[in-house]
Design an enzyme around this catalytic site. Structure first.
Site, PDB file in Angstrom:
ATOM      1  N   GLY A  93       0.839  -1.193   0.000  1.00 61.94           N
ATOM      2  CA  GLY A  93       0.000   0.000   0.000  1.00 61.94           C
ATOM      3  C   GLY A  93       0.868   1.233   0.000  1.00 61.94           C
ATOM      4  O   GLY A  93       2.078   1.151  -0.191  1.00 61.94           O
ATOM      5  N   GLY A  94       0.224   2.351   0.209  1.00 56.95           N
ATOM      6  CA  GLY A  94       0.955   3.607   0.168  1.00 56.95           C
ATOM      7  C   GLY A  94       1.995   3.702   1.258  1.00 56.95           C
ATOM      8  O   GLY A  94       3.125   4.097   1.021  1.00 56.95           O
ATOM      9  N   GLY A  96       2.796   1.132   3.532  1.00 47.48           N
ATOM     10  CA  GLY A  96       3.457  -0.068   4.001  1.00 47.48           C
ATOM     11  C   GLY A  96       3.162  -1.270   3.143  1.00 47.48           C
ATOM     12  O   GLY A  96       2.503  -1.168   2.118  1.00 47.48           O
ATOM     13  N   VAL A  98       1.780  -5.333   2.954  1.00 45.41           N
ATOM     14  CA  VAL A  98       0.859  -6.243   3.619  1.00 45.41           C
ATOM     15  C   VAL A  98       1.346  -7.667   3.393  1.00 45.41           C
ATOM     16  O   VAL A  98       1.694  -8.052   2.278  1.00 45.41           O
ATOM     17  CB  VAL A  98      -0.570  -6.085   3.068  1.00 45.41           C
ATOM     18  CG1 VAL A  98      -1.528  -7.023   3.803  1.00 45.41           C
ATOM     19  CG2 VAL A  98      -1.032  -4.646   3.185  1.00 45.41           C
ATOM     20  N   LYS A 115       0.107  -5.719   8.343  1.00 44.76           N
ATOM     21  CA  LYS A 115       0.562  -4.548   7.605  1.00 44.76           C
ATOM     22  C   LYS A 115       1.660  -3.853   8.388  1.00 44.76           C
ATOM     23  O   LYS A 115       1.491  -3.527   9.569  1.00 44.76           O
ATOM     24  CB  LYS A 115      -0.611  -3.590   7.362  1.00 44.76           C
ATOM     25  CG  LYS A 115      -0.234  -2.428   6.455  1.00 44.76           C
ATOM     26  CD  LYS A 115      -1.473  -1.734   5.913  1.00 44.76           C
ATOM     27  CE  LYS A 115      -1.080  -0.576   5.009  1.00 44.76           C
ATOM     28  NZ  LYS A 115      -2.240   0.042   4.368  1.00 44.76           N
ATOM     29  N   ASP A 208     -10.593   6.121  -1.324  1.00 52.35           N
ATOM     30  CA  ASP A 208      -9.913   5.305  -2.338  1.00 52.35           C
ATOM     31  C   ASP A 208     -10.727   4.053  -2.651  1.00 52.35           C
ATOM     32  O   ASP A 208     -10.205   2.953  -2.670  1.00 52.35           O
ATOM     33  CB  ASP A 208      -8.506   4.944  -1.847  1.00 52.35           C
ATOM     34  CG  ASP A 208      -7.609   4.482  -2.999  1.00 52.35           C
ATOM     35  OD1 ASP A 208      -7.993   4.660  -4.171  1.00 52.35           O
ATOM     36  OD2 ASP A 208      -6.537   3.924  -2.724  1.00 52.35           O
TER      37      ASP A 208
END
Lengths: 877, 193
Positions: A93-94, A96, A98, A115, A208
């Site tokens: 993700g932005g 971090g 997962v 995460k 999002d």
């Protein structure tokens, strides 16, 4: 080293560098003198400079590149984090990465998603963002949102959290792979709406929403993931304590981004509604509303902000290519899309036409406030569609009309409502109208944009009550507005400016509907909000003060109204200065107060002040001038300076026609006013065509069922009645009745007023039985909606008495008349003109009933001998 | 112009940062990091490979990819390169620190690397020590420290640095010589404070 010292060293070093050999040594000796430390500094730096060679001259670009790749390719796989064993990375993700992990200190190996913030990203801001996501997840518990299970820090201090591991595929692949029908897709989509709605109720905007963030498990349950860029709307919960009104950044996937996100404007729950609209579009049609992925951002922005996407029912007939996941190209054809939805292309298109087209379009409105006011509403409307009920969303043309109705015509509509609620039966109720129109228009100009936003919010609310759009729903404007009130706080969280504007507007709407307590409550809240937001002097505060003044005015509290108008006027004088349209509007309202106090001199002064100011602002030939001329004319009209008034009305009319065209609704108002004057002057033959022209324009421009028609219909009916053309009058009054019922509902006071007007006409036409039926209907409405001493109710009771007497039922008639007489006597005293009139009716009754003593007593009251009033009657039924 | 994966408009972020957006900075870092990683990984289909990294600095490439040059002011460029250079510094130093930690055997490390990413002779300088020295320089001459970041970690030439900082090449050259001399002196003295 101190900064000052360093500055000195640096300057000297650089000067020394420009010198060579002996010159340099001499320079150093000269500038350092006895300061051996300084000399050492300079000399050591100079020799260091000479020795430095390639020091720092080979940037570690290649090394960095390797490290960057390593960083990416060396995840936590196989490591332990807290009690979890990391199996593999499943996404990035932005903030971090997962990982799929298991908790392996238990017998039952639970699979979880873990995460971890990305190593290179662990700045303070990033940590805050990361914690904020964790906090968001912790605050929501919903079956369609991935649950937060645990959290902690890795051994080297990086925060992580653990979520329910969702094994599934993204929602659009799930739908396609399982060839879900439209209905099944909509049902699945609605569960996503539930999840987003719950987030919104927790003051969280996801920001999002896209298929990749919505997974569907093998048992068909949708799960919402990744609140990585979600925003907490409540600043108190927000660890960063960001200003909630600050502009949002564009951080989302452009295909699903709303126009406001593309433009970097404030993001609200409405942005999620939009993204869900894109998702719905895609689920229904297999296409996205825009193909923007290959465009430069500013072109994307223009496209999404200005161009309407094809309707779902249209796009499914088209073919397109889109990049497939394998890097190739995937072709989308009408056949493939339809097949994936278990339908034929024709059938699919037919199923989409109408409701679903409209629902998608409403969710995708470019102006946020014109979308569904909540995700719940979107979901409910889909429910309406599935269950065959009418949907809220309407085609664009009708939506446009509705918006016009509420925007431009909201004001005169309200005028009509006020006039009907408070107007005295069959008297000219016109003057208020154009006086207020001017004030309204100033506001409208000033706040055009925001007013549109607010009216769009209200449009959603009022759609059900709109006679054109409401599809026969039995919901009044009032009920709709009442329903809207509890939603305001939640809808406009973090947007005090819009909240203030909506409360202001709703307050005014209540006012127009005669609900003054609610009106004051909302306006006071708007005032508080705006004062907190803007401080002491601000145009919006002045507006709300003015609106509160209008409520007091409508309540007949002229002193209260004057105080508020004065306060508003003073503020506008400070804010806008003179001459200005706003100050002129305040002067107009004060003029109304003076006129109602019969202080025609003051009224004329105020109106003329406004007129002069408008001439200075707008020139000579402007609608505002027409409006001001009209106001001055009403004063002259009141003073029975009829000729002078007629001239001003005609001047006003000419300017209106010139400025707005012959067929403008305001021209209709002007014509109505002129007609009433001509009527008063006894120029019936001139009045009639003026009324007809006025009505013709209104019908033409506003439609047959527009509330603006009511006032002219009633006025014209009155003229016809005087001309003994009762059949024609009745026809007009029946039209006013139909409009009132469809506009204000079957319980609305305006409907009672129309019924009373018809009763009055029936009585005059020698039909007391018909009259009685009308009056009884009116009383039924009034007694439910109005206090017992309300003027309209008392008049209706007196009317009923007259009808009963005409039918020969003296006792019942007496009872009604005495109730009305006593009520007015207590409220207004014995010299009140209506008390005197009722006394006359009672005297007639007692004459007919052969009760000469009572007859004489009331005759005496009627003829002004008040002292002879039979006191003993007071209090008897 | 948009970062391919994230859809984030870097130009917009730069403009937003300029107007005081607090969020902009960490989002920029996120995007720039992502783009640097992509360039480093040579994941860009059909792009020149390998030698690119030796001839063009990574951040320059990232800048060209991410920023719509027609829309930004020089100050935005400074922000971008400042961020990117700082990011490179953090990545490299962090990596070096972890390698140290691994060798010392102190605690459990999160990540392990081959010991020979770059031949020692080519690496030339101990990044951990260099970082300490640079941090000290920052404490009394923040501008000089930024310049070093841009030149060394960002890989910008004198001319590019001057353009980014809105300064003249001559000034940058002088300042660079000074900072470099100071750092070299401190380095050869050993890492003391």
């Amino acid at each position: 080293m101190s900064q000052d010292r360093w500055s000195q060293v640096k300057a000297l070093f650089q000067q020394a560098l420009e010198r060579d050999g002996a010159e340099r040594s001499e320079f150093i000796r000269g500038v350092t003198g006895d300061d051996t430390t300084l000399r050492y500094e300079l000399e050591s730096l100079l020799s260091s400079h000479d020795e430095a060679g390639t020091f720092l001259s080979n940037p570690p670009g290649a090394a960095a590149a390797e490290v960057l790749q390593l960083d990416d390719d060396a995840p936590l796989t196989g490591k332990r984090v807290g009690p979890y064993r990391v199996l593999r990375r499943v996404g990035r993700g932005g903030t971090g990465s997962v990982y799929l992990a298991v908790r392996d200190d238990e017998e039952f190996q639970q699979r979880v998603a873990l995460k971890v913030i990305r190593r290179g990203m662990a700045t303070e801001e990033m940590l805050n963002r990361f914690r904020s996501e964790r906090q968001i997840l912790a605050s929501i518990d919903h079956p369609n949102i991935a649950r937060l299970l645990d959290g902690g820090s890795t051994e080297d201090g990086l925060p992580y959290f653990v979520m329910e591991y969702i094994e599934g595929e993204s929602i659009h692949h799930y739908c396609d792979n399982n060839r879900l029908s439209l209905k099944a897709r909509i049902e699945l989509f609605r569960t996503v709406c539930d999840a987003v709605q719950v987030a919104h109720q927790n003051l969280i905007v996801h920001r999002d929403l896209k298929p990749g963030n919505i997974l569907v498990t093998s048992d068909g349950k949708a799960k919402l993931l990744d609140f990585g860029i979600a925003k907490l709307l409540n600043p108190e919960l927000n660890a960063d304590a960001h200003d909630p009104t600050m502009l949002e950044l564009r951080v989302m996937t452009p295909e699903y981004a709303s126009p406001e996100q593309m433009q970097g404007r404030a993001v609200t729950t409405a942005s999620d509604v939009y993204s869900l609209g894109v998702l719905l579009y895609e689920l229904l049609t297999g296409h996205r509303p825009y193909s923007v992925s290959n465009l430069p951002l500013h072109e994307m922005e223009v496209l999404v902000s200005t161009v309407e996407p094809p309707l779902p029912s249209e796009i499914v007939g088209q073919s397109a290519e889109e990049p497939g996941r394998d890097g190739g190209v995937r072709e989308i054809t009408p056949e493939s899309v339809a097949q994936g939805r278990q339908a034929s292309p024709d059938r699919l298109s037919r199923d989409l036409v109408g409701d679903l087209d409209n629902i998608v379009r409403k969710a995708l409105r470019k102006e946020a406030p014109r979308r569904y006011s909540s995700v719940e509403r979107l979901s409910d409307d889909l429910g309406n569609h599935l269950e065959g009920r009418p949907v809220l969303a309407r085609p664009d043309t009708l939506g446009y009309r509705a918006s016009k109705f509420l925007g431009r015509h909201r004001v005169p509509t309200a005028m009509a409502a006020t006039a009907l609620v408070f107007g005295v039966l069959l008297t000219a109720t016109i003057f208020l109208q154009s006086r207020r129109v001017a004030a309204e228009r100033d506001r409208a100009t000033q706040q055009a944009l925001r007013a549109e936003a607010v009216s769009d919010f209200l449009q959603d609310v009022l759609a059900a009550a709109d006679p054109i759009e409401g599809m026969g729903r039995d919901v009044s404007v009032l009920a709709s507005v009442e329903e809207a009130v509890p939603r305001i706080a939640a809808t406009f969280v973090g947007q005090p400016e819009l909240e203030g504007a909506v409360r202001h507007t709703i307050g005014r709407t209540f006012g127009r509907l005669g609900r003054f307590d609610e009106a004051e409550e909302q306006l006071r809240l708007a005032l508080t909000t705006r004062r907190q937001l803007f401080g002491t002097d601000h145009p919006d505060i002045a507006d709300t003060l003015n609106a509160l003044g209008e409520v007091r005015y409508d309540l007949g509290d002229l002193d209260g109204a004057e105080r508020l108008y004065d306060e508003s006027l003073a503020m506008r004088q400070r804010v806008f200065g003179e001459p200005s349209a706003e100050v002129a509007a305040s002067l107009d309202n004060l003029g109304n107060v003076y006129q109602d106090r019969f202080d025609t001199a003051e009224a004329e002064r105020a109106y003329r002040g406004a007129l002069e100011m408008r001439r200075a602002v707008f020139g000579t030939d402007h609608r505002e001038i027409a409006s001001s001329l009209n106001n001055v004319a009403t004063v002259l009209h009141d003073r029975e300076q009829l000729e002078a008034a007629e001239q001003l009305y005609r001047e006003s009319l000419a300017i209106s026609k010139n400025a707005l065209g012959d067929r403008h609704p305001e021209v209709a108002t002007s014509l109505n006013n002129l007609a009433v004057l001509l009527h008063d002057e006894g120029k019936y033959t001139e009045a009639e065509p003026a009324y007809r022209e006025s009505l013709d324009i209104s019908r033409d421009r506003l439609g047959d069922m527009h509330p603006d028609l009511v006032v002219s219909l009633v006025n014209f009916a009155m003229l016809l009645r005087e001309l003994d053309r009762n059949d024609e009058a009745e026809e007009l009054l029946l039209q006013s009745l139909a409009i009132s019922e469809s506009t204000w509902g079957p319980d609305g006071v305006p409907l009672g007023t129309a019924q009373r007007n018809l009763g009055d006409l029936a009585l005059a036409s020698g039909d007391p039985a018909g009259a009685l039926a009308w009056f009884e209907q009116a009383i039924e409405i009034f007694s439910r909606k109005l206090p017992t001493d309300d003027v309209d109710l008392v008049f209706a009771q007196a009317d009923k008495g007259r009808a009963l007497i005409a039918l020969g039922d003296h006792a019942a008639g007496e009872e009604c008349l005495v109730v009305a007489y006593n009520s007015f006597l207590q409220s207004y005293g014995e010299e009140d003109s209506d008390v005197i009139e009722f006394a006359g009716w009672l005297a007639d009754l007692y004459d007919a009933w052969d009760r000469p003593v009572l007859a004489a007593s009331f005759r005496a009251v009627h003829e002004g001998a008040a002292k002879a009033r039979p006191a003993e009657l007071v209090g008897t039924p | 112009m948009t970062a391919p994966d994230t859809g984030i408009d870097v130009t917009q972020l730069l403009l937003a940062w300029n107007t005081g957006e607090t969020d902009a900075r960490d989002q920029l870092m996120m995007v720039v990091y992502e783009e640097l990683r992509r360039i480093a990984g040579g994941q860009l289909a059909g792009e020149k490979q390998g030698h690119t990294l030796q001839t063009t600095a990574l951040v320059n490439e990232a800048y060209l990819r991410l920023v719509d040059q027609t829309r930004v002011h020089w100050r935005n460029r400074a922000h971008f390169f400042g961020i990117a250079a700082q990011l490179m510094r953090r990545i490299l130093v962090d990596h070096a620190r972890r390698r140290y930690a691994a060798k010392r055997g102190g605690g459990v490390t999160l990540l392990e690397f081959e010991d020979s990413i770059t031949p020692r002779s080519k690496r030339g300088v101990d990044l951990v020590v260099l970082d300490d020295i640079l941090t000290r320089l920052e404490s009394f001459d923040a501008d000089a420290a930024r310049l070093v970041e841009l030149r060394y970690f960002g890989g910008l030439t004198i001319e590019e640095t001057a353009e980014v900082l809105g300064s003249s090449p001559a000034t940058v050259k002088r300042e660079w010589a000074t900072a470099r001399a100071w750092m070299h002196r401190e380095l050869t003295r050993g890492p003391k404070t």
